[in-house]
Design an enzyme around this catalytic site. Sequence first.
Site, PDB file in Angstrom:
ATOM      1  N   ILE A   1       0.909   7.541   3.862  1.00  0.00           N
ATOM      2  CA  ILE A   1       1.948   7.147   4.819  1.00  0.00           C
ATOM      3  C   ILE A   1       2.900   6.123   4.205  1.00  0.00           C
ATOM      4  CG2 ILE A   1       2.392   6.053   7.049  1.00  0.00           C
ATOM      5  CD1 ILE A   1      -0.259   7.264   8.028  1.00  0.00           C
ATOM      6  N   GLY A   2       2.359   5.182   3.427  1.00  0.00           N
ATOM      7  CA  GLY A   2       3.214   4.186   2.793  1.00  0.00           C
ATOM      8  C   GLY A   2       4.210   4.811   1.845  1.00  0.00           C
TER       9      GLY A   2
ATOM     10  N   SER B   1      -3.063   0.690  14.741  1.00  0.00           N
ATOM     11  CA  SER B   1      -3.743   1.907  15.183  1.00  0.00           C
ATOM     12  C   SER B   1      -3.946   1.850  16.688  1.00  0.00           C
ATOM     13  CB  SER B   1      -5.108   2.017  14.488  1.00  0.00           C
ATOM     14  OG  SER B   1      -5.907   3.018  15.099  1.00  0.00           O
TER      15      SER B   1
ATOM     16  N   TYR C   1     -13.048  -2.084  12.005  1.00  0.00           N
ATOM     17  CA  TYR C   1     -11.683  -1.568  12.017  1.00  0.00           C
ATOM     18  C   TYR C   1     -11.005  -1.844  13.361  1.00  0.00           C
ATOM     19  CZ  TYR C   1      -7.770   1.619  11.359  1.00  0.00           C
ATOM     20  OH  TYR C   1      -6.500   2.144  11.241  1.00  0.00           O
TER      21      TYR C   1
ATOM     22  N   GLY D   1       0.814  -1.216   0.000  1.00  0.00           N
ATOM     23  CA  GLY D   1       0.000   0.000   0.000  1.00  0.00           C
ATOM     24  C   GLY D   1       0.843   1.259   0.000  1.00  0.00           C
ATOM     25  N   ALA D   2       1.871   1.283  -0.866  1.00  0.00           N
ATOM     26  CA  ALA D   2       2.889   2.328  -0.750  1.00  0.00           C
ATOM     27  C   ALA D   2       2.866   3.368  -1.854  1.00  0.00           C
ATOM     28  CB  ALA D   2       4.271   1.684  -0.691  1.00  0.00           C
ATOM     29  N   ASN D   3       1.821   3.394  -2.673  1.00  0.00           N
ATOM     30  CA  ASN D   3       1.828   4.375  -3.758  1.00  0.00           C
ATOM     31  C   ASN D   3       1.304   5.746  -3.327  1.00  0.00           C
ATOM     32  OD1 ASN D   3      -0.746   2.579  -4.045  1.00  0.00           O
ATOM     33  ND2 ASN D   3      -1.335   4.544  -4.956  1.00  0.00           N
TER      34      ASN D   3
END
Length: 245
Positions: free
Chosen positions: A13-14, A140, A163, A8-10
Amino acid sequence: MKTVLITGANKSIGYETARQLLQKGYFVYLGCRDINKGNEAISQLYSEGLTQVEALEIDVDQIESIEKARVMLGEKTIILDVLINNAGIGGAMPQTALETDLSVVTAVFQTNFFGVIAVTQAFIDLLKASPEPRIVNVTSGLGSLTLHNDPSWKYFAVKPTAYVASKAALNAYTIVLANDLRDTPFKVNAVDPGYTDTDFNNHSGPGTVPDAAARVVKAAILTADGPTGQFFSDDNAPDTGISPW
């Protein structure tokens, strides 16, 4: 040169975590569901002179995608030094304990919990080849059972069931994984990046993305004498920066 895979780095925070690790000399495999968005992120990093980075298509919800990503990464390197399980979703809101549709709970757990396990198991062999392997699970404060049971800690009027439960499960998995790897060089920790100004929460958080990413990086670059099986949270353990579950 040490290598790191971030899911999830695109963006958000990633992406900022990738930038900061690139600045520290790591080679980053930037995990993304959409390879086009991943390549756009790569182009931006290249424009900043950060070139030791490649996009890796990986959808943590799909076993086939994870297995394909593992094969692709194995063709590029025989060692992975750091795995950062960053990909996550919040799910449709509100999420009350009695009325949240099971499909929402299932979807959130698939990404936030089952996806982490699947990715970790798929890449563990490459991590074991590293002399100082690190696994960072982005969690979290909402996953802390201790905080939820503290009457003075009020985060949401209605706590997001799916969540909260998924991150609590992730915290538990982090403890179990760290325990399984306790007699090895592995450091396995969970990081609460804090309530950050991102798309994830419609930009309602007061924290900045660079500060949030710095917390993740802190756990990714732990030295051999660093802790394992811990919950890092500057927001929820301000005196030490580290607190146990």
